[in-house]
Enzyme design. Structure first.
Site, PDB file in Angstrom:
ATOM      1  N   GLU A  42      -5.593  -5.115  10.309  1.00  0.00           N
ATOM      2  CA  GLU A  42      -4.544  -4.123  10.544  1.00  0.00           C
ATOM      3  C   GLU A  42      -4.822  -3.366  11.850  1.00  0.00           C
ATOM      4  O   GLU A  42      -5.588  -2.396  11.847  1.00  0.00           O
ATOM      5  CB  GLU A  42      -4.512  -3.105   9.400  1.00  0.00           C
ATOM      6  CG  GLU A  42      -4.233  -3.709   8.043  1.00  0.00           C
ATOM      7  CD  GLU A  42      -3.618  -2.673   7.105  1.00  0.00           C
ATOM      8  OE1 GLU A  42      -2.544  -2.938   6.586  1.00  0.00           O
ATOM      9  OE2 GLU A  42      -4.222  -1.597   6.927  1.00  0.00           O
ATOM     10  N   ASN A  98       0.868  -1.172   0.000  1.00  0.00           N
ATOM     11  CA  ASN A  98       0.000   0.000   0.000  1.00  0.00           C
ATOM     12  C   ASN A  98       0.909   1.226   0.000  1.00  0.00           C
ATOM     13  O   ASN A  98       1.470   1.583   1.031  1.00  0.00           O
ATOM     14  CB  ASN A  98      -0.896  -0.013   1.247  1.00  0.00           C
ATOM     15  CG  ASN A  98      -1.691   1.266   1.402  1.00  0.00           C
ATOM     16  OD1 ASN A  98      -1.797   2.059   0.458  1.00  0.00           O
ATOM     17  ND2 ASN A  98      -2.252   1.480   2.585  1.00  0.00           N
ATOM     18  N   HIS A 134      -9.446   1.107   4.593  1.00  0.00           N
ATOM     19  CA  HIS A 134      -8.181   1.287   5.324  1.00  0.00           C
ATOM     20  C   HIS A 134      -8.425   2.207   6.516  1.00  0.00           C
ATOM     21  O   HIS A 134      -9.247   3.130   6.438  1.00  0.00           O
ATOM     22  CB  HIS A 134      -7.121   1.879   4.390  1.00  0.00           C
ATOM     23  CG  HIS A 134      -5.758   1.862   4.989  1.00  0.00           C
ATOM     24  ND1 HIS A 134      -5.339   2.814   5.890  1.00  0.00           N
ATOM     25  CD2 HIS A 134      -4.723   0.995   4.850  1.00  0.00           C
ATOM     26  CE1 HIS A 134      -4.106   2.526   6.273  1.00  0.00           C
ATOM     27  NE2 HIS A 134      -3.705   1.429   5.656  1.00  0.00           N
ATOM     28  N   LYS A 147       0.125   4.241  -0.318  1.00  0.00           N
ATOM     29  CA  LYS A 147      -0.543   5.442   0.215  1.00  0.00           C
ATOM     30  C   LYS A 147      -0.281   6.634  -0.714  1.00  0.00           C
ATOM     31  O   LYS A 147      -0.170   6.454  -1.917  1.00  0.00           O
ATOM     32  CB  LYS A 147      -0.079   5.718   1.646  1.00  0.00           C
ATOM     33  CG  LYS A 147      -0.125   4.486   2.533  1.00  0.00           C
ATOM     34  CD  LYS A 147       0.032   4.810   3.981  1.00  0.00           C
ATOM     35  CE  LYS A 147       0.177   3.507   4.763  1.00  0.00           C
ATOM     36  NZ  LYS A 147       0.017   3.669   6.175  1.00  0.00           N
ATOM     37  N   GLU A 180      -6.908   4.621   7.628  1.00  0.00           N
ATOM     38  CA  GLU A 180      -6.740   6.063   7.352  1.00  0.00           C
ATOM     39  C   GLU A 180      -7.984   6.617   6.658  1.00  0.00           C
ATOM     40  O   GLU A 180      -8.347   7.779   6.873  1.00  0.00           O
ATOM     41  CB  GLU A 180      -5.469   6.281   6.515  1.00  0.00           C
ATOM     42  CG  GLU A 180      -4.223   6.065   7.362  1.00  0.00           C
ATOM     43  CD  GLU A 180      -3.010   5.535   6.617  1.00  0.00           C
ATOM     44  OE1 GLU A 180      -2.991   5.590   5.371  1.00  0.00           O
ATOM     45  OE2 GLU A 180      -2.082   5.033   7.279  1.00  0.00           O
ATOM     46  N   GLY A 216       2.288   2.088  10.669  1.00  0.00           N
ATOM     47  CA  GLY A 216       3.233   3.190  10.529  1.00  0.00           C
ATOM     48  C   GLY A 216       3.912   3.580  11.835  1.00  0.00           C
ATOM     49  O   GLY A 216       4.560   4.616  11.913  1.00  0.00           O
ATOM     50  N   SER A 247       3.248  -2.381  10.271  1.00  0.00           N
ATOM     51  CA  SER A 247       4.708  -2.411  10.462  1.00  0.00           C
ATOM     52  C   SER A 247       5.331  -3.762  10.122  1.00  0.00           C
ATOM     53  O   SER A 247       6.226  -4.232  10.830  1.00  0.00           O
ATOM     54  CB  SER A 247       5.072  -1.977  11.881  1.00  0.00           C
ATOM     55  OG  SER A 247       4.656  -0.633  12.096  1.00  0.00           O
TER      56      SER A 247
HETATM   57  C1  PEP Z   1      -0.841   0.070   5.871  1.00  0.00           C
HETATM   58  O1  PEP Z   1      -0.876   1.242   5.611  1.00  0.00           O
HETATM   59  O2  PEP Z   1      -1.701  -0.688   5.411  1.00  0.00           O
HETATM   60  C2  PEP Z   1       0.234  -0.411   6.744  1.00  0.00           C
HETATM   61  C3  PEP Z   1       0.140  -1.617   7.249  1.00  0.00           C
HETATM   62  O3  PEP Z   1       1.284   0.459   6.985  1.00  0.00           O
HETATM   63  P1  PEP Z   1       2.695   0.116   7.661  1.00  0.00           P
HETATM   64  O4  PEP Z   1       3.181  -1.168   7.036  1.00  0.00           O
HETATM   65  O5  PEP Z   1       3.569   1.277   7.314  1.00  0.00           O
HETATM   66  O6  PEP Z   1       2.467  -0.028   9.114  1.00  0.00           O
END
Ligand code: PEP
Length: 254
Positions: free
Chosen positions: A170, A10, A98, A12, A100, A176, A216
């Protein structure tokens, strides 16, 4: 049952067109040179790069996805992109819900149910995200919340349609932040989601659905996470912006 392993990136809101081209090329080249082809790779890129990424990945095993789409078919919705548009551009996957999108754009369960319907009706594959924020984890009500998220947006589907969905668990506190769920925490929640699905649709359906872990994921923790019984790969944010890291993560799924 053996489910396919999937590793989706992803991106973003990152990269310029040139940078996106270079990253895609590196992912394709490294995956050809170093991966055994056992895990499906998907790049979920910003809208302006979808066509170029699709053209670059044509003839490779790398798939392309969008990061969101509208719940509407077409019309006066300035700035929106429909599932039909994605389909017509040859884009097979789309991330929905997601955290976000939920946090900054007010997306909620009923809205996401409509988006899921549009995406499935158009013949695309949704990567449906769920996961609890930190305060819910600390209160200990994370299982209830995640079950509710899945129920609100997916449980109106027929079994045949649900089988077309990829789920991504998630935990928001791990996105992040550099804080990963332990493999035990990930496995626990994936099992909770699968059991919840089995309760409504039966075990065969629940066992067929890929559930990815996101939060992460890095080259040094991917293998252990992906080895969990109910973890079928990952949705990778930050680490998908570097081809080397993304490919090393994918190796953990092979
Ligand atoms: C994501 O945005 O779906 C995500 C898991 O981000 P990160 O791997 O940076 O934690």
């Amino acid at each position: 049952m053996t489910r396919p392993k999937i590793v989706a990136g992803n991106w973003k809101m990152n990269k310029t067109a040139e940078e996106a081209k270079a990253l895609t090329a590196d992912v394709i080249n490294l995956s050809r040179a170093e991966l055994k082809g056992k895990a499906k790779l998907i790049l979920c890129v910003p809208f302006p790069f979808l066509m170029q990424t699709r053209a670059q990945t044509d003839g490779s095993a790398v798939g392309v996805g969008a990061q969101n789409c509208s719940e509407h078919d077409s019309g006066a919705y300035t700035g929106e992109v429909s599932a039909t548009m994605l389909k017509s551009a040859g884009i097979p996957y789309v991330i929905l819900g997601h955290s976000e999108r939920r946090q900054y754009f007010g997306e909620n369960g009923p809205l996401l149910a409509k988006k899921v319907d549009k995406v499935l009706a158009t013949g695309l594959t949704p990567i449906f995200c769920c996961g609890e924020p930190l305060e819910i984890r600390e209160k200990g009500t994370h299982e209830t919340l995640v079950k509710e998220q899945v129920q609100q947006s997916l449980f109106h589907l027929s079994a045949d349609d649900l089988k077309k969905v990829i789920i991504a668990y998630e935990p928001v506190w791990a996105i992040g932040t550099g804080k990963t769920a332990s493999s035990q925490q990930a496995q626990e929640m994936h099992a909770v989601i699968r059991k919840h699905i089995a309760g409504k649709y039966g075990d065969a359906v629940a066992q067929s659905i890929p559930i990815l872990y996101g939060g992460s994921v890095k080259p040094d923790n991917a293998k252990e996470l992906f080895a969990c019984q109910d973890v079928d790969g990952g949705l990778v944010g930050g680490a998908s912006l570097k081809a080397r890291d993304f490919i090393d993560i994918a190796k953990g799924a092979e």
